[in-house]
Write a protein that holds these residues in place. Structure first.
Motif, PDB file in Angstrom:
ATOM      1  N   TYR A 178       7.748  -8.245  -8.407  1.00 24.53           N
ATOM      2  CA  TYR A 178       7.696  -6.882  -8.613  1.00 24.53           C
ATOM      3  C   TYR A 178       6.438  -6.400  -8.793  1.00 24.53           C
ATOM      4  O   TYR A 178       5.971  -5.215  -8.438  1.00 24.53           O
ATOM      5  N   MET A 179       5.310  -7.030  -9.502  1.00 23.22           N
ATOM      6  CA  MET A 179       3.858  -6.763  -9.321  1.00 23.22           C
ATOM      7  C   MET A 179       3.399  -6.620  -7.880  1.00 23.22           C
ATOM      8  O   MET A 179       2.875  -5.747  -7.494  1.00 23.22           O
ATOM      9  N   ILE A 180       4.039  -7.538  -6.975  1.00 22.86           N
ATOM     10  CA  ILE A 180       3.544  -7.413  -5.438  1.00 22.86           C
ATOM     11  C   ILE A 180       3.941  -6.043  -4.957  1.00 22.86           C
ATOM     12  O   ILE A 180       3.270  -5.338  -4.088  1.00 22.86           O
ATOM     13  N   ILE A 181       5.253  -5.702  -5.125  1.00 24.66           N
ATOM     14  CA  ILE A 181       5.946  -4.422  -4.608  1.00 24.66           C
ATOM     15  C   ILE A 181       4.889  -3.311  -5.325  1.00 24.66           C
ATOM     16  O   ILE A 181       4.668  -2.406  -4.367  1.00 24.66           O
ATOM     17  N   PHE A 182       4.583  -3.409  -6.546  1.00 24.96           N
ATOM     18  CA  PHE A 182       3.839  -2.471  -7.078  1.00 24.96           C
ATOM     19  C   PHE A 182       2.443  -1.985  -6.331  1.00 24.96           C
ATOM     20  O   PHE A 182       1.908  -1.175  -6.040  1.00 24.96           O
ATOM     21  N   GLY A 183       1.908  -3.453  -6.251  1.00 29.11           N
ATOM     22  CA  GLY A 183       0.553  -3.489  -5.615  1.00 29.11           C
ATOM     23  C   GLY A 183       0.330  -2.985  -4.074  1.00 29.11           C
ATOM     24  O   GLY A 183      -0.337  -2.199  -3.567  1.00 29.11           O
ATOM     25  N   VAL A 184       1.688  -3.025  -3.472  1.00 32.98           N
ATOM     26  CA  VAL A 184       1.783  -2.638  -1.879  1.00 32.98           C
ATOM     27  C   VAL A 184       1.843  -1.068  -2.112  1.00 32.98           C
ATOM     28  O   VAL A 184       1.147  -0.700  -1.161  1.00 32.98           O
ATOM     29  N   THR A 382      -0.226  16.244  10.438  1.00 30.67           N
ATOM     30  CA  THR A 382       0.596  17.197  10.944  1.00 30.67           C
ATOM     31  C   THR A 382      -0.167  17.814  12.047  1.00 30.67           C
ATOM     32  O   THR A 382      -1.393  17.530  12.514  1.00 30.67           O
ATOM     33  N   PRO A 383       0.472  18.840  12.743  1.00 34.16           N
ATOM     34  CA  PRO A 383      -0.132  19.430  13.713  1.00 34.16           C
ATOM     35  C   PRO A 383      -1.271  20.198  13.473  1.00 34.16           C
ATOM     36  O   PRO A 383      -2.353  20.459  14.310  1.00 34.16           O
ATOM     37  N   THR A 384      -1.403  20.639  12.168  1.00 36.41           N
ATOM     38  CA  THR A 384      -2.737  21.417  11.746  1.00 36.41           C
ATOM     39  C   THR A 384      -3.454  20.663  10.891  1.00 36.41           C
ATOM     40  O   THR A 384      -4.835  21.108  10.422  1.00 36.41           O
ATOM     41  N   LYS A 385      -3.259  19.465  10.249  1.00 33.43           N
ATOM     42  CA  LYS A 385      -4.005  18.643   9.248  1.00 33.43           C
ATOM     43  C   LYS A 385      -4.312  17.238   9.983  1.00 33.43           C
ATOM     44  O   LYS A 385      -3.463  16.574  10.661  1.00 33.43           O
ATOM     45  N   ARG A 386      -5.512  16.674   9.493  1.00 32.68           N
ATOM     46  CA  ARG A 386      -5.802  15.325   9.843  1.00 32.68           C
ATOM     47  C   ARG A 386      -6.287  14.740   8.610  1.00 32.68           C
ATOM     48  O   ARG A 386      -6.910  15.415   7.865  1.00 32.68           O
ATOM     49  N   TYR A 387      -6.026  13.488   8.846  1.00 30.33           N
ATOM     50  CA  TYR A 387      -6.728  12.401   7.748  1.00 30.33           C
ATOM     51  C   TYR A 387      -7.709  11.717   8.128  1.00 30.33           C
ATOM     52  O   TYR A 387      -7.633  11.121   9.195  1.00 30.33           O
ATOM     53  N   ARG A 388      -8.827  11.748   7.519  1.00 30.09           N
ATOM     54  CA  ARG A 388     -10.087  10.995   7.830  1.00 30.09           C
ATOM     55  C   ARG A 388     -10.017   9.733   7.200  1.00 30.09           C
ATOM     56  O   ARG A 388     -10.308   9.460   5.781  1.00 30.09           O
ATOM     57  N   LEU A 389      -9.876   8.549   7.987  1.00 28.55           N
ATOM     58  CA  LEU A 389      -9.736   7.369   7.150  1.00 28.55           C
ATOM     59  C   LEU A 389     -11.215   6.675   7.321  1.00 28.55           C
ATOM     60  O   LEU A 389     -11.738   6.347   8.582  1.00 28.55           O
ATOM     61  N   ARG A 390     -11.674   6.401   6.324  1.00 23.48           N
ATOM     62  CA  ARG A 390     -12.975   5.626   6.207  1.00 23.48           C
ATOM     63  C   ARG A 390     -12.566   4.046   6.084  1.00 23.48           C
ATOM     64  O   ARG A 390     -11.878   3.742   5.151  1.00 23.48           O
ATOM     65  N   LEU A 391     -13.245   3.200   6.987  1.00 22.27           N
ATOM     66  CA  LEU A 391     -13.015   1.641   7.152  1.00 22.27           C
ATOM     67  C   LEU A 391     -13.432   1.245   5.480  1.00 22.27           C
ATOM     68  O   LEU A 391     -12.550   0.430   5.112  1.00 22.27           O
ATOM     69  N   PHE A 392     -14.454   1.572   5.053  1.00 21.78           N
ATOM     70  CA  PHE A 392     -15.026   0.777   4.080  1.00 21.78           C
ATOM     71  C   PHE A 392     -14.070   1.253   2.836  1.00 21.78           C
ATOM     72  O   PHE A 392     -13.559   0.406   1.925  1.00 21.78           O
ATOM     73  N   ARG A 393     -13.532   2.504   2.465  1.00 29.98           N
ATOM     74  CA  ARG A 393     -12.605   2.987   1.644  1.00 29.98           C
ATOM     75  C   ARG A 393     -11.609   2.045   1.946  1.00 29.98           C
ATOM     76  O   ARG A 393     -10.893   1.739   0.712  1.00 29.98           O
ATOM     77  N   MET A 394     -10.873   2.136   2.969  1.00 30.77           N
ATOM     78  CA  MET A 394      -9.562   1.243   3.200  1.00 30.77           C
ATOM     79  C   MET A 394      -9.825   0.002   2.554  1.00 30.77           C
ATOM     80  O   MET A 394      -8.964  -0.749   1.847  1.00 30.77           O
ATOM     81  N   VAL A 395     -10.864  -0.679   2.965  1.00 28.99           N
ATOM     82  CA  VAL A 395     -11.047  -2.102   2.803  1.00 28.99           C
ATOM     83  C   VAL A 395     -11.275  -2.554   1.217  1.00 28.99           C
ATOM     84  O   VAL A 395     -10.624  -3.334   0.617  1.00 28.99           O
ATOM     85  N   TRP A 396     -12.075  -1.672   0.688  1.00 32.97           N
ATOM     86  CA  TRP A 396     -12.576  -1.838  -0.802  1.00 32.97           C
ATOM     87  C   TRP A 396     -11.395  -1.487  -1.487  1.00 32.97           C
ATOM     88  O   TRP A 396     -11.181  -2.283  -2.661  1.00 32.97           O
ATOM     89  N   ARG A 397     -10.797  -0.563  -1.161  1.00 31.96           N
ATOM     90  CA  ARG A 397      -9.474   0.005  -2.239  1.00 31.96           C
ATOM     91  C   ARG A 397      -8.330  -1.211  -2.162  1.00 31.96           C
ATOM     92  O   ARG A 397      -7.717  -1.229  -3.281  1.00 31.96           O
ATOM     93  N   THR A 398      -8.083  -1.560  -0.964  1.00 36.47           N
ATOM     94  CA  THR A 398      -7.093  -2.565  -0.813  1.00 36.47           C
ATOM     95  C   THR A 398      -7.302  -3.840  -1.392  1.00 36.47           C
ATOM     96  O   THR A 398      -6.766  -4.538  -2.208  1.00 36.47           O
ATOM     97  N   ALA A 399      -8.550  -4.197  -1.455  1.00 34.38           N
ATOM     98  CA  ALA A 399      -9.132  -5.477  -2.019  1.00 34.38           C
ATOM     99  C   ALA A 399      -9.148  -5.284  -3.591  1.00 34.38           C
ATOM    100  O   ALA A 399      -8.865  -6.115  -4.309  1.00 34.38           O
ATOM    101  N   PHE A 400      -9.403  -4.131  -3.998  1.00 37.96           N
ATOM    102  CA  PHE A 400      -9.267  -3.966  -5.633  1.00 37.96           C
ATOM    103  C   PHE A 400      -7.846  -3.931  -6.180  1.00 37.96           C
ATOM    104  O   PHE A 400      -7.603  -4.758  -7.016  1.00 37.96           O
ATOM    105  N   VAL A 401      -6.770  -3.290  -5.203  1.00 34.77           N
ATOM    106  CA  VAL A 401      -5.609  -3.546  -5.543  1.00 34.77           C
ATOM    107  C   VAL A 401      -4.917  -4.933  -5.682  1.00 34.77           C
ATOM    108  O   VAL A 401      -4.372  -5.419  -6.521  1.00 34.77           O
ATOM    109  N   VAL A 402      -5.294  -5.675  -4.645  1.00 35.66           N
ATOM    110  CA  VAL A 402      -5.134  -7.020  -4.642  1.00 35.66           C
ATOM    111  C   VAL A 402      -5.311  -7.796  -5.729  1.00 35.66           C
ATOM    112  O   VAL A 402      -4.852  -8.724  -6.435  1.00 35.66           O
ATOM    113  N   VAL A 403      -6.966  -7.586  -6.202  1.00 33.49           N
ATOM    114  CA  VAL A 403      -7.255  -8.292  -7.307  1.00 33.49           C
ATOM    115  C   VAL A 403      -6.672  -8.000  -8.359  1.00 33.49           C
ATOM    116  O   VAL A 403      -6.314  -8.847  -9.346  1.00 33.49           O
ATOM    117  N   THR A 404      -6.293  -6.707  -8.780  1.00 30.55           N
ATOM    118  CA  THR A 404      -5.798  -6.320 -10.169  1.00 30.55           C
ATOM    119  C   THR A 404      -4.522  -6.913 -10.177  1.00 30.55           C
ATOM    120  O   THR A 404      -3.683  -7.278 -11.005  1.00 30.55           O
TER     121      THR A 404
END
Length: 490
Positions: A178-184, A382-404
């Motif tokens: 369940y910790m793994i599910i929450f982490g994902v 959406t047709p009018t909105k776009r999400y700006r994905l930053r590679l560093f943000r994605m990698v760093w935040r994912t690593a943080f969640v994995v460690v916690t």
């Protein structure tokens, strides 16, 4: 170069929104003030109610579920009195901290986060000390919330097991999956760019917090009626049932649990930075939001904690809804625990967004030309909105969640971890820094009556913090003696 631009060049500067480019910081370049505040940052849209939602999400966390146990250790006299004192101290110091959002006066320079405020008023070593304590505490809260969410998910499974196989069946299971599910889930939620964009998540989380708190209260009242009266004693769990040493440790840990239940000062400045520009001033709105939130949460805390203790007395579980003081109606327990999980998904983000922003701003200042740090990928949402994905943000935040998540698997002790987090963060972040900054801001003379009173308040809270830390560490040491990582089940 203007003073504001020079500020953006400073390595220690950490604004909440890191996706701005140079042109975005200047209203003149981008076409006026409808989109940007007077300092060139995106216009804030927060109100009294969104700020209150953020605070309620941060305050009415999993800590409410340990309050019946905490009152059980202190008794009918000391338990409610200690809870009321913590609420008063927290509200008072939050008003001091709200006044420090702007340097000097209500028209002064904005401090975008807690460290900025400390830098403006105190400077020097205290800035680094504040950052270390604040971000270590935020890291710890992420661990505590992962543990709490997994225990609630596990409680749903065990509740259904008890319903099918009877209350005497142990229904043991591990919390690790369940910790793994929450982490994902948190890996995905952590990709929300900044604090100002999680207002909707805070509102959902606040509704969920009232849902499970009300459920715990209702079940406590029902149990009291079934018992035919209140359980418990004036002094709490008596010596004889537990040893004198255990009585001391548990009482001290109860202080930490109650302190954790009121911990939101470490994100107060960040919440205040979402409130739209004056009039009225951000400080006035924040003080009202703090009052509304603390009065609401204290009422819930008193009711949930006291009714939980009245229902179970000295046998009050460490977690009111997952300790299985209640078994039926099992479906209602499932709904309450599901609400806890949803709330903790939002609360995790409220506490972690300041830490995310700090690291990302530090990386931007450290490696300003790095493609990995700066590069963005625009994805259609959406047709009018776009999400700006930053590679560093994605990698760093994912690593943080994995460690916690991994650390949570190693230390799944709800009450002890909650008590330790509350103890470590209460004095420095809720009392010491707000008091010291307020003294500097108002130029309060040393040894004046007001100065002495503020210092006495700070020293008294320091004593409580040290005592609660000792009690919580003693509890963790005791738990570790019988715990086997990844193997122990509930």
């Amino acid at each position: 170069m203007s003073e504001e631009d020079m500020r953006y060049q400073q390595p220690g500067f950490a604004p909440m929104n890191i996706s701005l480019e140079l042109g975005d910081r200047h209203p003149a370049i981008n076409g006026g003030s409808k989109t940007y505040d007077d300092d060139g940052r995106p216009k804030r849209t927060g109100t009294l109610w969104t700020a209150s939602a953020h605070i309620v999400t941060a305050v009415i966390g999993s800590g409410v579920l340990s309050l019946a146990w905490a009152i059980g250790q202190l008794g009918w006299v000391a338990g409610p009195v200690v809870m009321l004192l913590f609420s008063i101290v927290t509200y008072y110091t939050s008003t001091l901290l709200a006044d420090c959002y702007r340097s000097g006066d209500a028209a002064g320079k904005r401090n975008y986060n807690y460290m900025d405020a400390v830098q403006s008023y105190l400077g020097g070593f205290k800035v680094k000390a504040c950052g270390l304590i604040q971000y270590a505490n935020l890291f710890g809260v992420a661990i505590g919330y992962t543990i709490a969410a997994s225990i609630s998910m596990l409680a749903i499974r065990r509740s259904n097991c008890f319903h099918e196989k009877g209350h005497k069946n142990p229904c043991h299971a591990s919390s690790t999956p369940y910790m793994i599910i929450f982490g994902v889930v948190e890996i995905f939620m952590s990709q929300i760019p900044d604090f100002d964009q999680i207002w909707w998540l805070s509102i959902v989380a606040a509704v969920m917090s009232f849902t499970y708190s009300s459920t715990g209260l209702g079940l406590g009242i029902a149990q009291v009626v079934e018992n035919g009266g209140f359980k418990g004693s004036l002094t709490g769990v008596s010596v004889g049932v537990i040893s004198p040493t255990q009585k001391v440790w548990r009482s001290l840990q109860a202080f930490g649990d109650i302190a954790f239940a009121y911990s939101f000062s470490l994100v107060l400045i960040e919440i205040q930075d979402t409130i739209k520009a004056p009039p009225p001033s951000e400080a006035k709105v924040m003080k009202k939001a703090s009052m509304v939130s603390i009065i609401t949460t204290t009422a819930f805390y008193m009711l949930c904690g006291c009714m939980g203790y009245a229902a179970f007395g000295d046998e009050a579980p460490g977690n009111l809804l997952t300790g299985f003081g209640f078994y039926d109606p099992f479906w209602l327990l499932d709904v309450a625990n599901a609400a806890i999980v949803i709330h903790l998904v939002g609360a995790y983000q409220v506490f972690c967004q300041p830490l995310f922003a700090f690291v990302e701003n530090w990386a931007s200042a450290k490696w300003p030309e790095s493609g990995f740090v700066k590069r963005e990928i625009s994805l259609p949402v959406t047709p009018t909105k776009r999400y700006r994905l930053r590679l560093f943000r994605m990698v760093w935040r994912t690593a943080f969640v994995v460690v916690t998540t991994v650390i949570s698997m190693l230390l799944p002790f709800f009450n002890d971890v909650v008590g330790l987090l509350g103890a470590l963060g209460f004095w420095p972040l809720t009392v010491y820094f707000p008091v010291e900054m307020y003294i500097v801001q108002k130029r309060i003379p040393r040894w004046s009556t007001q100065w002495v009173c503020l210092q006495l308040l700070s020293m008294a809270c320091l004593v409580i913090t040290v005592a609660a830390t000792v009690g919580s560490v003693a509890g963790i040491v005791t738990d570790l003696q019988v715990y086997r990582p990844f193997k122990t089940s509930y």
